[in-house]
Structures are given as structure tokens and as C-alpha cells.
Design a protein around this motif. Sequence first.
Motif, PDB file in Angstrom:
ATOM      1  N   VAL A 190      29.642   0.649  90.770  1.00  0.00           N
ATOM      2  CA  VAL A 190      30.057   1.366  89.561  1.00  0.00           C
ATOM      3  C   VAL A 190      28.930   1.290  88.536  1.00  0.00           C
ATOM      4  N   SER A 191      28.534   2.450  88.020  1.00  0.00           N
ATOM      5  CA  SER A 191      27.553   2.511  86.928  1.00  0.00           C
ATOM      6  C   SER A 191      28.244   3.106  85.713  1.00  0.00           C
ATOM      7  N   VAL A 192      28.064   2.468  84.567  1.00  0.00           N
ATOM      8  CA  VAL A 192      28.724   2.913  83.338  1.00  0.00           C
ATOM      9  C   VAL A 192      27.679   3.172  82.258  1.00  0.00           C
ATOM     10  N   LEU A 193      27.787   4.326  81.624  1.00  0.00           N
ATOM     11  CA  LEU A 193      26.963   4.667  80.467  1.00  0.00           C
ATOM     12  C   LEU A 193      27.750   4.406  79.191  1.00  0.00           C
ATOM     13  N   SER A 194      27.070   3.893  78.175  1.00  0.00           N
ATOM     14  CA  SER A 194      27.711   3.664  76.878  1.00  0.00           C
ATOM     15  C   SER A 194      26.624   3.535  75.823  1.00  0.00           C
ATOM     16  N   ASN A 195      27.023   3.626  74.570  1.00  0.00           N
ATOM     17  CA  ASN A 195      26.064   3.346  73.499  1.00  0.00           C
ATOM     18  C   ASN A 195      25.731   1.862  73.431  1.00  0.00           C
ATOM     19  N   SER A 196      26.682   1.011  73.832  1.00  0.00           N
ATOM     20  CA  SER A 196      26.503  -0.439  73.800  1.00  0.00           C
ATOM     21  C   SER A 196      26.373  -0.981  75.217  1.00  0.00           C
ATOM     22  N   CYS A 197      25.377  -1.824  75.447  1.00  0.00           N
ATOM     23  CA  CYS A 197      25.166  -2.343  76.789  1.00  0.00           C
ATOM     24  C   CYS A 197      26.252  -3.361  77.165  1.00  0.00           C
ATOM     25  N   ASP A 213      41.539   0.170  92.338  1.00  0.00           N
ATOM     26  CA  ASP A 213      41.241   1.246  93.279  1.00  0.00           C
ATOM     27  C   ASP A 213      40.545   2.380  92.540  1.00  0.00           C
ATOM     28  N   ILE A 214      40.191   3.429  93.260  1.00  0.00           N
ATOM     29  CA  ILE A 214      39.416   4.513  92.668  1.00  0.00           C
ATOM     30  C   ILE A 214      40.215   5.217  91.578  1.00  0.00           C
ATOM     31  N   GLU A 215      41.529   5.339  91.751  1.00  0.00           N
ATOM     32  CA  GLU A 215      42.369   5.986  90.735  1.00  0.00           C
ATOM     33  C   GLU A 215      42.347   5.189  89.428  1.00  0.00           C
ATOM     34  N   ILE A 259      32.483   5.541  77.033  1.00  0.00           N
ATOM     35  CA  ILE A 259      31.957   5.191  78.350  1.00  0.00           C
ATOM     36  C   ILE A 259      32.047   6.414  79.264  1.00  0.00           C
ATOM     37  N   GLU A 260      31.061   6.533  80.146  1.00  0.00           N
ATOM     38  CA  GLU A 260      31.045   7.534  81.216  1.00  0.00           C
ATOM     39  C   GLU A 260      30.697   6.779  82.495  1.00  0.00           C
ATOM     40  N   SER A 261      31.226   7.234  83.626  1.00  0.00           N
ATOM     41  CA  SER A 261      31.072   6.435  84.835  1.00  0.00           C
ATOM     42  C   SER A 261      30.590   7.238  86.033  1.00  0.00           C
ATOM     43  N   PHE A 262      29.934   6.508  86.945  1.00  0.00           N
ATOM     44  CA  PHE A 262      29.525   7.034  88.242  1.00  0.00           C
ATOM     45  C   PHE A 262      29.949   5.999  89.273  1.00  0.00           C
ATOM     46  N   ILE A 263      30.839   6.397  90.203  1.00  0.00           N
ATOM     47  CA  ILE A 263      31.451   5.460  91.138  1.00  0.00           C
ATOM     48  C   ILE A 263      31.118   5.857  92.567  1.00  0.00           C
ATOM     49  N   ILE A 264      30.563   4.930  93.320  1.00  0.00           N
ATOM     50  CA  ILE A 264      30.291   5.140  94.744  1.00  0.00           C
ATOM     51  C   ILE A 264      31.350   4.369  95.528  1.00  0.00           C
ATOM     52  N   ASN A 272      31.236   9.843  96.187  1.00  0.00           N
ATOM     53  CA  ASN A 272      31.070   9.411  94.802  1.00  0.00           C
ATOM     54  C   ASN A 272      31.926  10.239  93.858  1.00  0.00           C
ATOM     55  N   TYR A 273      32.158   9.666  92.699  1.00  0.00           N
ATOM     56  CA  TYR A 273      32.819  10.346  91.582  1.00  0.00           C
ATOM     57  C   TYR A 273      31.910  10.213  90.365  1.00  0.00           C
ATOM     58  N   SER A 274      31.774  11.291  89.610  1.00  0.00           N
ATOM     59  CA  SER A 274      30.997  11.255  88.382  1.00  0.00           C
ATOM     60  C   SER A 274      31.791  11.905  87.259  1.00  0.00           C
ATOM     61  N   SER A 275      31.916  11.208  86.131  1.00  0.00           N
ATOM     62  CA  SER A 275      32.563  11.815  84.973  1.00  0.00           C
ATOM     63  C   SER A 275      31.657  12.906  84.412  1.00  0.00           C
ATOM     64  N   ASP A 276      32.236  13.827  83.661  1.00  0.00           N
ATOM     65  CA  ASP A 276      31.465  14.965  83.146  1.00  0.00           C
ATOM     66  C   ASP A 276      30.303  14.508  82.268  1.00  0.00           C
ATOM     67  N   GLY A 277      30.553  13.499  81.435  1.00  0.00           N
ATOM     68  CA  GLY A 277      29.492  13.017  80.553  1.00  0.00           C
ATOM     69  C   GLY A 277      28.349  12.366  81.307  1.00  0.00           C
ATOM     70  N   PHE A 278      28.670  11.745  82.416  1.00  0.00           N
ATOM     71  CA  PHE A 278      27.621  11.104  83.227  1.00  0.00           C
ATOM     72  C   PHE A 278      26.752  12.159  83.905  1.00  0.00           C
ATOM     73  N   LYS A 279      27.384  13.230  84.386  1.00  0.00           N
ATOM     74  CA  LYS A 279      26.654  14.276  85.110  1.00  0.00           C
ATOM     75  C   LYS A 279      25.505  14.860  84.302  1.00  0.00           C
TER      76      LYS A 279
END
Length: 338
Positions: free
Chosen positions: A275-282, A296-298, A310-315, A325-332
Motif C-alpha cells: 500500500v502506498s499513500v499520498l498525503s500532505n503530511s508524511c 481486506d481490499i474493500e 490521503i490518496e492510495s495505490f494498493i497492490i 492494483n487499485y488506484s484512487s483518482d487523486g493518486f492517478k
Amino acid sequence: MILVDNLRKSFFALFFLILFASCSNKIHYNNLTGFTFGTYYDIKFFSETKNFDESDLDSIFLKFNSSLSTYISSSIISKINSNEEYYVDDLFIDVYKKSRKIFESTNGYFDPTIGLLLEYYGFGPPNDFDFKKHSFSEILRSVGFNKTRLSSNVIIKDNKLTKLDFNAIAKGYAVDIIASVMDKKNIDDYLIDIGGEIRSKGMNINKNEFWRVAINNPDLNSEDKYYRILNLNNLSIATSGNYRNYKIDSITNKKYVHIINPITGKSEQGKILSVSVLSNSCFKADAYATAMMLGDIEYAIDLSDRVEDIESFIIYVDSNNNITNYSSDGFKKNIINP
């Protein structure tokens, strides 16, 4: 004639003054590397003068270790885990309060009271705790952030076996602290990386582009080392995964992963590989990436949608046993190689 000579001398003096000033204001590339918190750090930045160096880092790391390191017996967290009544510092209080909010928003999947569970599976610091004298259910009952509270700068534990461990948020928080120091020193272009917890600002001036980072491929048999590459434009990113950090029981040959479910107490690889997460704060990216690994993925997708900033990218492994994989719109928006 004398007037012309004086004007000529003044002109050349002014020319060399401007030339010297422009040279002295040249932007320099700086790179600080080393080891801390049991992992590496790699800090890149551009500045006119090197007004941030190893001494700045040393003071930050020293403060963190003296407050939050479970591997240092004299640290504040070690004193608390040993059931000593010890006054906590401002750093500890801030991390504790931030952790409380994330614990609540993740329904307990992010829980810094898993210290004893980490030791049980062999991922914590060396200890003399006799696990043979305690049942697993007794160890599991020591887990629960809601079983602790902050009162007059002292941590109160309802269960004396409870041990705190902020490893799932501390590196990201340290990255944020380093960033705040660099901001105060008017450093506008940097990339801070502590063990894969990363924060960026500005540009990579050498390449005239935003900072670029990569998400490692959890399929270690693949020829592609990187699963995705993305621009990091004034954002933080943290990635959690179990595919590298695990232990194999020498007797049972069972695999135990380092991200432990605080609700079940189990140390098992689930369907989510990374799981990779984007955010303004680390610190936020760090903590939520850990929490998303445990459901789970849900659950992971719902958490990503629910939480602000937060925005996410899940493998993960799908029902057909294929890696997808799943990618949120903001992550894409940040991905270079979709």
C-alpha cells in the motif's frame, strides 16, 4: 580624461561586484545520507548556502531516539513500557495525540500498543519477557490504544503488560520535522527519504522537473523492479508491504510478517501485498499505509475514500490469484507510467 578613467574604473568595479554576487548566489545541490532508526536516510536539497547539514539531523535524531526508541533502555518509551511513571516530552505527546486520532479513524487497525505482540513474533527489541508464562490471549489483551491515556504528561496504562511502539508513524513524523526545519531555513527544493517514508517540496533543479519516486514491485520474481513511477509535487508518500520484512520459523517453517493485525493478533500475509499513500503530511501517509495493509481490499478502499488528505495505490492478489492494483483518482494524477 581623468573623469573618463574614473567612470571606466567604476564601471568595471560594478561589473565585478555583480559578477561576484551572482556567483555567490548560485544554487548548490546537497545530498546527506546515512543510517538512523534501523534504516537509511537520503536527503537531497538545493540551496544557495549549505545552511542545513548533519548537525541539524543529529539533533533531530537524538531527540527522537531519546523519546521514542524502543531499542534504547533510557528512552521515554522504554521507561513507560517498563511501567515506570515517567513524564513525557512534547514530541511524545504530539505523536501520541496524532496516533490516537488515527487509531479511532481506522477502527483500531492502526494501534501503537502492539509492542508485546511484536516481541512475541520476534520483531521487537531484545527482551527478557517470559512468553511461556503467558497465554497468547493474555498477550493479545495487552493490545488496545484505548487502554492507555495521557494525564498530566504521564501515560497511564490499564494493563501493565501493554507496550507502546510508534514505529508505524515515527519515521514519517521525523520526515515532517526535518521538512519544517528546512522550511524555516528557506530551503524550497528538497526530497527527504527515511526508509521509504518520503516528503518533497519544489523541484529537482538539476533535471528541471518535479521530484520522482518509484513504488517497488512486490513480485520479487518480476523483471520489473518498479511497479509505478510518479511525480511527487509538494506531497509525501509512504509505502507499507510484507514481502521483504518477514521471518520464517525454523521448526514449523511458517512465515511471519512484520505488520501485525492488532485486533486478531495474527502475523499473516493477506491478499494486500503493498500500500502506498499520498498525503500532505508524511506521518499521516506512514500510519494509514500500515492500517490499510491489515484489512481486506474493500476496507482499504473505503478508508482511502473516507479520510481527508490521503490518496492510495494498493497492490493486491485478486480472486483469481493474479496480482492487480487499485488506484484512487487523486493518486492517478501523479503516476507517470500507468
